[in-house]
Write an enzyme that holds these catalytic residues in place. Structure first.
Site, PDB file in Angstrom:
ATOM      1  N   HIS A 214     -29.811  38.729-102.160  1.00 40.30           N
ATOM      2  CA  HIS A 214     -31.190  38.313-101.853  1.00 40.30           C
ATOM      3  C   HIS A 214     -32.300  39.743-101.945  1.00 40.30           C
ATOM      4  CE1 HIS A 214     -30.005  39.047 -97.852  1.00 40.30           C
ATOM      5  NE2 HIS A 214     -31.120  39.706 -97.559  1.00 40.30           N
ATOM      6  N   ASP A 242     -24.717  35.414-102.178  1.00 46.22           N
ATOM      7  CA  ASP A 242     -25.643  36.220-101.918  1.00 46.22           C
ATOM      8  C   ASP A 242     -24.687  37.811-101.973  1.00 46.22           C
ATOM      9  OD1 ASP A 242     -27.762  37.633-100.877  1.00 46.22           O
ATOM     10  OD2 ASP A 242     -27.379  37.008 -98.657  1.00 46.22           O
ATOM     11  N   GLY A 321     -33.535  44.191 -92.630  1.00 47.33           N
ATOM     12  CA  GLY A 321     -33.019  45.510 -93.100  1.00 47.33           C
ATOM     13  C   GLY A 321     -31.837  45.758 -93.053  1.00 47.33           C
ATOM     14  N   SER A 323     -29.692  43.623 -94.211  1.00 45.02           N
ATOM     15  CA  SER A 323     -29.373  43.017 -95.305  1.00 45.02           C
ATOM     16  C   SER A 323     -28.385  43.948 -96.107  1.00 45.02           C
ATOM     17  CB  SER A 323     -30.209  42.175 -95.800  1.00 45.02           C
ATOM     18  OG  SER A 323     -30.572  41.093 -95.098  1.00 45.02           O
ATOM     19  N   SER A 338     -25.247  39.240 -95.278  1.00 48.75           N
ATOM     20  CA  SER A 338     -26.197  38.198 -95.877  1.00 48.75           C
ATOM     21  C   SER A 338     -27.348  37.887 -94.820  1.00 48.75           C
ATOM     22  CB  SER A 338     -25.341  37.039 -96.134  1.00 48.75           C
ATOM     23  OG  SER A 338     -26.096  36.003 -96.799  1.00 48.75           O
TER      24      SER A 338
END
Length: 369
Positions: A214, A242, A321, A323, A338
């Site tokens: 993502h 993801d 952030g 992620s 994720s």
């Protein structure tokens, strides 16, 4: 080794009339790894590699003594592999006695035009100037007995004002080289997408790194933690999965390191999947390093943007952030962040995409140390 070298210099300097050969200078026994690397990279056999190390050890000591003998006429020194000895540049003003002493040390005197001190002064003048973009570097070159200035091909005339600062001592060489900093790709560090959004590096792989899908789409430009160009998303999948991976440019070096944020970097040694209940830690560019346990595997999470299956559930906190950041159990890579709920003030639940699926999907090789 340092005491040995100092002692050797003292003996050589105090016995001007004594013949000292390179073999007389003690050298440490080389390791098998060093010899193997020299054979691989220099095209030597084992005996040649060992001989060269002994010769270079002698030259390292002799260069200082020979410089003292040459005095003001010293024109630089360098090791000549074809001769197996140190070559000492001396200007025409050197007398025969000094040249003979240099020979008796085991070095080879060579007449050159320029004194080392003049070459150093010319380089210092260049160091004091702002070089144009066409100039890639400059250095005192003892073999050429000049200040060599490297410029991009076709840029010699543009750089003329700069190179003239070294006067007649300058040697301008055009090159295709374009020097740039080599920077590490490290798990948990920030990266920026299209100069806008921020995510975290998961793990370095050969050619780049893996992260959350993502965070970007194929072709999205990526800048590194220092905001310089890093590469672009080669592929990504979200929702449903993801995960994605970024192909890095040559300025960045994939490493096995994960940022511990306040501690020594964790060096990833493999990617064996941890069991439910095992301890696990994660690294991310917003909240740093946090740990907890694995709660469940193969969870489907229904995000607002769409559902993602095959995620691992943990009781570790995270925030926006983080992620894409790294998850490790011990030194084993586990996955990339994720999403989740909560924060690192009140706690929360966070999910990660297992790294083994990412590696398998894209046929990637994890960088390990």
């Amino acid at each position: 080794m340092k005491r040995m070298a100092v002692a050797a210099v003292a003996v050589l300097a105090g016995a001007l009339a004594t013949t000292v050969s390179p073999a007389a200078v003690a050298a440490p026994e080389p390791s098998a790894d060093l010899l193997a690397a020299m054979q691989r990279d220099l095209g030597l056999d084992a005996r040649q590699a060992a001989d060269r190390l002994r010769q270079e050890s002698a030259a390292a000591v002799l260069q200082h003594v020979a410089k003292g003998f040459a005095g003001d006429e010293f024109g630089g020194a360098w090791f000549d592999a074809s001769l197996g000895k140190l070559v000492v540049g001396v200007t025409e003003g050197v007398d025969g006695v000094k040249a003979d002493r240099i020979k008796r040390l085991g070095a080879e005197p060579k007449t050159v035009a320029n004194k080392q001190k003049d070459l150093d002064a010319a380089k210092a003048r260049l160091d004091a100037e702002k070089a144009p973009a066409g100039v890639t570097g400059w250095f005192v070159d003892p073999v050429a007995n000049a200040v060599t200035i490297t410029v991009k091909r076709g840029q010699a005339e543009v750089a003329k004002v700069f190179t003239e600062k070294a006067g007649t001592l300058a040697k301008v060489v055009e090159t295709d080289e374009a020097p740039q900093l080599f920077k590490d790709i490290r798990g948990g560090d920030a990266f920026y997408i299209n100069n806008a959004g921020r995510c975290s590096v998961g793990f370095a792989v050969e050619g780049g790194f893996v992260t959350a899908g993502h965070c970007g789409s194929p072709g999205d430009k990526v800048a590194g933690v220092d905001r310089t160009d890093l590469g672009a998303f080669e592929d990504s999948s979200f929702p449903g999965n993801d995960y994605g991976w970024v192909k890095a440019n040559s300025a960045w070096t994939p490493t096995a390191k994960v940022n511990h944020y306040g501690g020594a970097d964790v060096v990833v040694s493999g990617h064996t999947e941890a069991a439910v209940g095992a301890s696990i830690c994660r690294s991310g560019s917003t909240t740093g390093w946090h740990c907890g346990t694995v709660s469940a595997k193969n969870q489907t999470v229904n995000y607002q943007e769409g559902s993602v299956s095959g995620l691992t559930r943990t009781d570790v906190c995270a925030e926006p952030g983080d992620s894409g950041g790294s998850w490790v159990s011990g030194t084993q890579a586990q996955g990339v962040t994720s999403g989740g709920s909560g924060n690192c003030t009140s706690g929360g639940t966070t999910y990660f995409q297992p790294v083994n699926e990412i590696l398998s999907t894209y046929s990637l090789t994890l960088v390990t140390g």
